[in-house]
Enzyme design. Structure first.
Site, PDB file in Angstrom:
ATOM      1  N   ARG A 305      10.472  -1.280   6.054  1.00 52.08           N
ATOM      2  CA  ARG A 305       9.723  -0.190   5.413  1.00 52.08           C
ATOM      3  C   ARG A 305       9.882   1.084   6.243  1.00 52.08           C
ATOM      4  O   ARG A 305       9.397   1.153   7.374  1.00 52.08           O
ATOM      5  CB  ARG A 305       8.217  -0.542   5.332  1.00 52.08           C
ATOM      6  CG  ARG A 305       7.902  -1.836   4.613  1.00 52.08           C
ATOM      7  CD  ARG A 305       7.872  -1.709   3.111  1.00 52.08           C
ATOM      8  NE  ARG A 305       7.937  -3.030   2.460  1.00 52.08           N
ATOM      9  CZ  ARG A 305       6.864  -3.754   2.094  1.00 52.08           C
ATOM     10  NH1 ARG A 305       5.653  -3.289   2.292  1.00 52.08           N
ATOM     11  NH2 ARG A 305       7.020  -4.942   1.508  1.00 52.08           N
ATOM     12  N   GLU A 307       8.390   3.672   6.559  1.00 55.36           N
ATOM     13  CA  GLU A 307       7.134   4.397   6.432  1.00 55.36           C
ATOM     14  C   GLU A 307       6.762   4.986   7.785  1.00 55.36           C
ATOM     15  O   GLU A 307       6.706   4.254   8.771  1.00 55.36           O
ATOM     16  CB  GLU A 307       6.036   3.398   6.040  1.00 55.36           C
ATOM     17  CG  GLU A 307       5.415   3.637   4.710  1.00 55.36           C
ATOM     18  CD  GLU A 307       4.398   2.547   4.405  1.00 55.36           C
ATOM     19  OE1 GLU A 307       3.219   2.869   4.309  1.00 55.36           O
ATOM     20  OE2 GLU A 307       4.801   1.359   4.293  1.00 55.36           O
ATOM     21  N   ARG A 313      -1.593  -1.657  12.137  1.00 58.56           N
ATOM     22  CA  ARG A 313      -1.127  -2.775  11.297  1.00 58.56           C
ATOM     23  C   ARG A 313       0.169  -2.520  10.538  1.00 58.56           C
ATOM     24  O   ARG A 313       0.503  -3.278   9.634  1.00 58.56           O
ATOM     25  CB  ARG A 313      -2.228  -3.194  10.329  1.00 58.56           C
ATOM     26  CG  ARG A 313      -2.617  -2.149   9.311  1.00 58.56           C
ATOM     27  CD  ARG A 313      -3.604  -2.778   8.331  1.00 58.56           C
ATOM     28  NE  ARG A 313      -4.014  -1.843   7.293  1.00 58.56           N
ATOM     29  CZ  ARG A 313      -4.808  -2.176   6.297  1.00 58.56           C
ATOM     30  NH1 ARG A 313      -5.268  -3.401   6.194  1.00 58.56           N
ATOM     31  NH2 ARG A 313      -5.147  -1.299   5.374  1.00 58.56           N
ATOM     32  N   HIS A 314       0.889  -1.464  10.884  1.00 62.00           N
ATOM     33  CA  HIS A 314       2.168  -1.209  10.217  1.00 62.00           C
ATOM     34  C   HIS A 314       3.338  -1.374  11.181  1.00 62.00           C
ATOM     35  O   HIS A 314       3.304  -0.896  12.302  1.00 62.00           O
ATOM     36  CB  HIS A 314       2.198   0.220   9.641  1.00 62.00           C
ATOM     37  CG  HIS A 314       1.381   0.366   8.408  1.00 62.00           C
ATOM     38  ND1 HIS A 314       0.045   0.697   8.438  1.00 62.00           N
ATOM     39  CD2 HIS A 314       1.703   0.201   7.097  1.00 62.00           C
ATOM     40  CE1 HIS A 314      -0.428   0.740   7.187  1.00 62.00           C
ATOM     41  NE2 HIS A 314       0.559   0.441   6.359  1.00 62.00           N
ATOM     42  N   GLU A 456      -5.752  -6.771   4.165  1.00 60.24           N
ATOM     43  CA  GLU A 456      -4.836  -7.347   3.196  1.00 60.24           C
ATOM     44  C   GLU A 456      -3.667  -8.029   3.903  1.00 60.24           C
ATOM     45  O   GLU A 456      -3.042  -7.443   4.778  1.00 60.24           O
ATOM     46  CB  GLU A 456      -4.324  -6.215   2.283  1.00 60.24           C
ATOM     47  CG  GLU A 456      -3.384  -6.649   1.190  1.00 60.24           C
ATOM     48  CD  GLU A 456      -1.970  -6.176   1.429  1.00 60.24           C
ATOM     49  OE1 GLU A 456      -1.769  -4.997   1.718  1.00 60.24           O
ATOM     50  OE2 GLU A 456      -1.057  -7.031   1.346  1.00 60.24           O
ATOM     51  N   SER A 459       0.007  -9.501  -1.222  1.00 62.57           N
ATOM     52  CA  SER A 459      -0.099  -8.780  -2.470  1.00 62.57           C
ATOM     53  C   SER A 459       0.764  -9.533  -3.467  1.00 62.57           C
ATOM     54  O   SER A 459       1.883  -9.961  -3.125  1.00 62.57           O
ATOM     55  CB  SER A 459       0.408  -7.353  -2.263  1.00 62.57           C
ATOM     56  OG  SER A 459       0.015  -6.566  -3.343  1.00 62.57           O
ATOM     57  N   ARG A 507       0.844 -10.022  10.315  1.00 63.38           N
ATOM     58  CA  ARG A 507      -0.566  -9.762  10.008  1.00 63.38           C
ATOM     59  C   ARG A 507      -1.373 -11.047   9.968  1.00 63.38           C
ATOM     60  O   ARG A 507      -2.526 -11.089  10.406  1.00 63.38           O
ATOM     61  CB  ARG A 507      -0.694  -9.057   8.648  1.00 63.38           C
ATOM     62  CG  ARG A 507      -0.363  -7.602   8.716  1.00 63.38           C
ATOM     63  CD  ARG A 507      -0.926  -6.876   7.501  1.00 63.38           C
ATOM     64  NE  ARG A 507      -0.433  -5.507   7.480  1.00 63.38           N
ATOM     65  CZ  ARG A 507      -0.658  -4.639   6.521  1.00 63.38           C
ATOM     66  NH1 ARG A 507      -1.389  -4.991   5.461  1.00 63.38           N
ATOM     67  NH2 ARG A 507      -0.195  -3.418   6.578  1.00 63.38           N
TER      68      ARG A 507
END
Lengths: 533, 533
Positions: A305, A307, A313-314, A456, A459, A507
């Site tokens: 990712r 991002e 948590r990323h 989370e 998903s 996670r």
């Protein structure tokens, strides 16, 4: 019987002591730097104090290059020394110098092997010279040594070691691989408890960047040894549980020609004369495996990712635990399978990794992980209701913000006493175009998230398996159909209804253990600012 | 009892028949396109021939959107129908239309579910109308249907189906997901035997690019269903066997800041404002895990090679089965562990995947895989000697060319009757800089390759664990030390001697089964010319 608790004493003053020792060791190490003899050890020079009658019993071994097998040496793992006590006259142990301290004619070493430690005594006697004791004390911390020793039962427990009822009385000691004397961090500091109620928590700690910059050292702490063994357990349990349910493991490509979930947040790769992308998930491929009759599939692999999120948590690269499953008439067949997989996983961790959980708990606050059987399933609108009752203002179709997600976790923990739950029927507007709408309420969808300790970790959804409807929904999301033509085509040859989900592996480990940062559960984490080591 | 072997008859003329049927089906499908009723099926219009008394027993189901659970329907897997024979009055089966043929008042369908097939009869009677029979015959191949039926024992075996002793007599039939009538390839063609001695081998086949372009269809053949189940088995066995030997699974980053094994053949990634690379192997990271006290580690994950090699055995992305292990004094401790792992894997495949091996053997020539216990270990100079005796001219320190590698495989098979062997002590000059030289002969090294059916599937070695010596060897290879500083640094904090290896997972599956192309064992292969699907 002589015992001394080096580690316990030295903790308070460890940094100072370590520095002092490091300087001494550097000096000693330089002194010891001479050519290895043909017998595989350095020649120990006579000291001014006289003939060294132990000179063949210690030294630096020649670099181990597989010249000989030495299979007559009976190596025993440190945690099994107790079993050899009284049955073996002497044993060999390979381990690291965790700490060492010389005091007159004695040297005490705490020898560490992974998470086990044992005290070693080298004491001047008719077989052990002063020089040998001095040499033993000069070996830098973290060096790897082979020790030949007698196992001796002790009367007073050695609290600073995992082997409390015995110590080793050295006969021979050889350095296999010498660490440099100045270490960028001390294992003792990196392993120090960080619990609020621990008196030790005020002492020196190692900050996260120093740890990650020197990950090879940092990973040697008991907590880290345990975290990554438990992480291996999460993967093993995930796979074994699903294989027992008839799932087939597949491998999906990481280099893809088109961004599978929209163009944002995707890394670009030079692919010969073209450009390609790194897969943000195995979504398309696991769905294709379903269309290809594999019925139930899972895959464990890297997902990427791009991002620019610098949060606790990323990660830009993490391990995805993905699954996809055909069902007959209702996606709850899948939801129940996933929920049940988590229940079995939590039981497996609790039952098979108790030592690892305890080891992590000695450094960090680990509240036992609570779960219900079967797992709690709430609908999104119920979560909104709970949040509103707690004073939060939010729209029906608004996504959960991170603070609201955490608050919801606390509310649910208080009400249901569970750290794991499933939230079903998310608003359609906040889910990807391939999500199946709820047939009973067009505002909602057949989609779900799952949470551990209020964050989370999965998903998922029923996917649209009808190509015409998929086109309709993609157009509704203003997606360029030509770019996803291959994806849509996959459903034109007959495809069963199916649902699945993607789990962030790091996670799961972080939240199961109640840790505060995902970098603690990625062996070599990648974030926007970290590409090394 | 009526039986008919549709598949056997139609194979010879399958393409023609398929085209004809496709055209018919396209027409029928268009006709059937009307709105689904509230009961979930399309309304079946009365035909000119009169009232349709079965109109509620067939049709297109409404898209399955999880509106109802229909849990009263007792679905039975096709391969378990025999167990329900005589005990259940009627069953439900979901499967694909493999073939269908109407003949007067009867329609025969071969229903396929993964690799299992069963014959279904829809025959006009007091419950089944002419219209229902006609509808059944018009469903395009590969469509997914739900059939409610009675299980009937047959007297004459149905050789064209895997369920030979029974057939289904339909009560209801609904289309769950309709395939388009014109398929880019026929499953029957894709599944046709390709064995030289098979009379069928002259019939139409599907070329590899057509297969890969339409992988979702291609993967539905019995051979492909089996290949990827066996592939899952290879991974499972690799992990389970190593876990039993005390290995810990780790995950290593795929995005790295420096090309770990030299700059050639590496893909570049845009990483925010920097450039990064895709890892060509987990080499550095598994060695760091050893330096970090994990003792024995393995990892299963994607590795990337930007090599413009368009051969039967090269992929640009494949799955690496990697392992690394600390040893005491001799790298043969590791060599034996790896050899033993392969032996256990071969036994596990033979014993637990016999059905899959048989299924692949029905399409391709699969000679049983032969192995010795313990595995054969030869030294490189012995291989050179064997090749020279066979007339090959080569230098002592020359690498094995692909033809010589294959010839050697044949010579060894003839002499030792094994398809697996280990070649030890490769010339130092042809191995990477981090390879430990042989202490007894400076021309050779402590390195090895392993082979299956004469092709390399593992490359490994003892690594240099001494940082100074590593620098010396890197300089000898003219490597820029500054670029590998982090790698070398990892060994400065004490590191045990260690060795390991990397296995190409797709190659193991290809060679175990005796297949001719690695694209057959990669679900969605990547090569210099293929990035899709």
């Amino acid at each position: 019987m002589v015992t001394e608790e080096t580690a316990a004493n030295s903790e308070a003053q460890s940094k100072k002591a370590a520095k002092k020792q490091a300087a001494k060791a550097e000096k000693a190490a330089k002194k010891a730097e001479h050519k290895a003899t043909e017998h595989g050890t350095t020649e120990n020079q006579d000291e001014a104090s006289g003939e060294d009658y132990s000179k063949d019993k210690y030294g630096h071994c020649k670099m181990i290059q597989s010249a000989e097998k030495l299979s007559e040496r009976n190596f025993v793992p440190v945690h099994q020394l107790g079993e050899s006590l009284g049955t073996q006259s002497s044993v060999w142990v390979r381990g690291r110098i965790h700490t060492s301290r010389c005091k007159g004619k004695q040297c005490f070493i705490v020898l560490r092997q992974q998470s086990s430690t044992v005290q070693v005594l080298i004491s001047v006697n008719e077989n052990i010279s002063k020089q040998m004791v001095k040499f033993s004390g000069s070996i830098p911390r973290e060096s790897i040594v082979d020790i030949h020793a007698n196992i001796i039962k002790v009367d007073q427990k050695i609290e600073s070691c995992t082997e409390k009822d015995l110590e080793l009385h050295a006969i021979e000691i050889y350095v296999v691989s010498q660490a440099k004397a100045q270490l960028p961090l001390q294992i003792e500091d990196a392993a120090r408890p960080e619990k609020k109620d621990d008196p030790d928590s005020l002492n020196i700690r190692v900050n996260q960047d120093t740890r990650l910059d020197n990950r090879v050292l940092d990973l040697r702490t008991p907590a880290n040894q345990a975290i990554f063994r438990l992480e291996a357990g999460v993967c093993k349990l995930f796979r074994d549980i699903l294989a027992n349910k008839g799932f087939v493991e597949i491998h999906t490509p990481k280099i893809i020609s088109a961004a599978s979930e929209g163009g944002a947040n995707v890394f670009t790769v030079s692919y010969f004369k073209e450009s390609a992308y790194l897969a943000q998930s195995p979504q398309l491929y696991k769905q294709m495996a379903i269309a290809a009759d594999f019925d139930r599939v899972f895959t464990v692999g890297a997902v990427f990712r791009a991002e620019d999120s610098n949060t606790h948590r990323h990660l830009t690269e993490f391990v995805g635990l993905d699954l996809e499953m055909a069902f007959k008439y209702h996606y709850h067949e899948v939801l129940e399978t996933i929920g049940n997989t988590f229940t079995e996983m939590f039981k497996g961790l609790r039952d098979n990794y108790a030592n690892e959980i305890t080891a992590v708990g000695q450094q960090y606050n680990v509240e036992p992980f609570k779960f219900l059987e079967p797992p709690l399933r709430l609908e999104f609108h119920q979560a909104v209701q709970m949040l509103r009752e707690a004073g939060i203002e939010m729209d029906d179709e608004e996504d959960l913000s991170t603070p609201n997600e955490k608050l919801l976790g606390r509310l649910i923990k208080a009400k249901y006493d569970t750290d794991f739950y499933m939230l079903d029927k998310f608003p359609l507007a906040i889910r990807p175009f391939y999500t199946m709408p709820d047939p009973n309420n067009p505002k909602y969808s057949n989609s779900y998230d799952m949470f551990m300790r209020g964050e989370e970790i999965l998903s998922g959804a029923q996917r649209i398996h009808d190509p015409e409807y998929l086109v309709e929904r993609a157009k509704h999301h203003a997606i360029d159909i030509s770019k996803i033509a291959a994806y849509i085509e996959a459903f034109r040859f007959g495809c069963p209804p199916h649902a699945g989900g993607g789990i962030g592996m790091e996670r799961v480990v972080m939240l199961y253990l109640g840790l505060d940062n995902i970098r603690k559960t990625s062996m070599f984490p990648r974030d926007p600012k970290r590409l090394t080591p």
